[in-house]
Write an enzyme that holds these catalytic residues in place. Structure first.
Site, PDB file in Angstrom:
ATOM      1  N   CYS A  12      30.474  39.645  41.569  1.00 19.23           N
ATOM      2  CA  CYS A  12      31.822  39.545  42.888  1.00 19.23           C
ATOM      3  C   CYS A  12      31.308  41.391  43.347  1.00 19.23           C
ATOM      4  CB  CYS A  12      33.072  39.213  42.280  1.00 19.23           C
ATOM      5  SG  CYS A  12      33.861  40.054  43.396  1.00 19.23           S
ATOM      6  N   CYS A  27      34.151  43.074  44.471  1.00 21.00           N
ATOM      7  CA  CYS A  27      35.509  43.187  43.169  1.00 21.00           C
ATOM      8  C   CYS A  27      35.576  44.712  42.515  1.00 21.00           C
ATOM      9  CB  CYS A  27      35.701  42.366  41.777  1.00 21.00           C
ATOM     10  SG  CYS A  27      36.288  40.615  42.255  1.00 21.00           S
ATOM     11  N   ASP A  28      33.630  44.425  42.345  1.00 22.91           N
ATOM     12  CA  ASP A  28      32.589  45.399  41.269  1.00 22.91           C
ATOM     13  C   ASP A  28      31.835  46.673  42.345  1.00 22.91           C
ATOM     14  OD1 ASP A  28      33.714  43.886  39.339  1.00 22.91           O
ATOM     15  OD2 ASP A  28      32.795  42.952  39.248  1.00 22.91           O
TER      16      ASP A  28
END
Ligand code: NDP
Length: 310
Positions: A134, A137-138
């Protein structure tokens, strides 16, 4: 048999939020936690984009906070995996580990989706230490670094573009000699000077002492000019698709070609009255914890309305 008003399947942001709302509505929900307590989010390292945590939060902490909030209002948690359902009549039947049977007036499905992985050993070794599925997200953890994105579809192109906004350099590792993504996404990738597309490359393994530092690739695998190559990278992002965890419900619920549960417009109502779907199991687009949490709230509100109408 356990008779309940509202049964929730899944313990990600959608399931826990549904539990908070359902328990505050006095539906005394039972939540079946499933194989991964906390859901997909638990595979990431830190959550920085969920409102309410200005300093960011560890996924375990956030999911535990949600769980305790649901617990406070009386949600009952059952650890185990749902192995069978029968939605052919009301109340709906749900079996946990084939043995424990529940009969529920309303069921909220929040089983999420699983990112597909390549299946190489080193992906597991470095998960959360350079391997992610992701970018939203990261990606932030790889600012000014070099990363690789695997895949040639719309998701991969979108993730590569997103990462190019943060990183020094982005490789795209594409197994075919072309991208599968829509034309516009392809153009964005191909015109981005920070992105280098490695066509006809497959990943053999990731390397690094304690975290990802590189990837061994094979160019034109099986062809006469096959060649081994190595790239130095700090992050390795999988974007080869997701699989919604909905196979269990295939007999009763309408799903799209990918397996995502079809809902009525932007409501969480499925084709079976009293069965609601929330979070990534019904959302091929956003895949964000905050969106899943919102849909969990909607599902509980709808479940409450449905139960009151019985
Ligand atoms: P796709 O199935 O479209 O693409 C998956 C990509 O991963 C393909 O390039 C595929 O290669 C590659 N791949 C699959 N398995 C492997 C493997 N084992 N090794 C290496 N490469 C692999 O998935 P997406 O998640 O990209 O998209 C899913 C759907 O969502 C699509 O319909 C897409 O259009 C849509 N979508 C739309 C967006 C938008 O409109 N903004 C954004 C994101 C997704 P190959 O081509 O060789 O099969």
């Amino acid at each position: 048999m356990n008779k309940v008003k509202c049964l929730i399947i899944g313990s990600g942001p959608a399931g826990y939020t549904a539990a908070i709302y359902a328990s505050r509505a006095n539906l005394q929900p039972v939540l079946i936690e499933g194989p991964q307590l906390g859901g997909q989010l638990m595979t990431t390292t830190e959550v920085e984009n969920f409102p309410g945590y200005p300093e960011g939060v560890e996924p375990f902490q956030m999911m535990d906070d949600m769980k305790r909030q649901a617990e406070r209002f009386g949600t009952q948690f059952v650890s185990g995996i749902v192995t069978k359902v029968d939605f052919s009549e009301s109340p709906k039947k749900v079996w946990v580990e084939d043995t424990e049977e529940y009969a529920a007036d309303a069921v909220i499905i929040a089983t999420g989706a699983s990112a597909k992985y390549l299946g190489i050993e080193s992906e597991r070794t470095y998960r959360g230490r350079g391997v992610s599925a992701c970018a939203t997200c990261d990606g932030f953890f790889y600012r000014k670094k070099t990363v690789a994105v695997v895949g040639g579809g719309d998701t991969a192109c979108e993730e590569a573009n997103y990462l190019a906004g943060l990183c020094e350099k982005v490789y795209m590792i594409v197994r075919k000699p072309y991208l599968r993504a829509s034309e516009i996404m392809q153009q964005r990738v191909l015109n981005n000077p920070k992105i280098e597309v490695l066509f006809e490359h497959n990943t053999l393994q990731l390397t690094g002492e304690t975290k990802v530092e590189g990837a061994d690739l094979v160019y034109r695998k099986g062809e006469a000019d096959e060649e081994m190559r190595h790239i130095a990278i700090d992050g390795f992002f999988l974007a080869i698709g997701h699989h919604p965890n909905t196979d269990l419900f295939a007999e009763y619920l309408k799903r799209d070609a990918e397996g995502y549960i079809l809902v009525d417009g932007d409501s969480p109502r499925t084709n079976v009255p009293g069965v609601f779907a929330a979070g990534d199991c019904a959302d091929p687009h956003y895949r964000q914890a905050i969106v899943a949490a919102g849909s969990g709230a909607k599902a509980a509100i709808e479940a409450d309305k449905y139960i009151k109408s019985l």
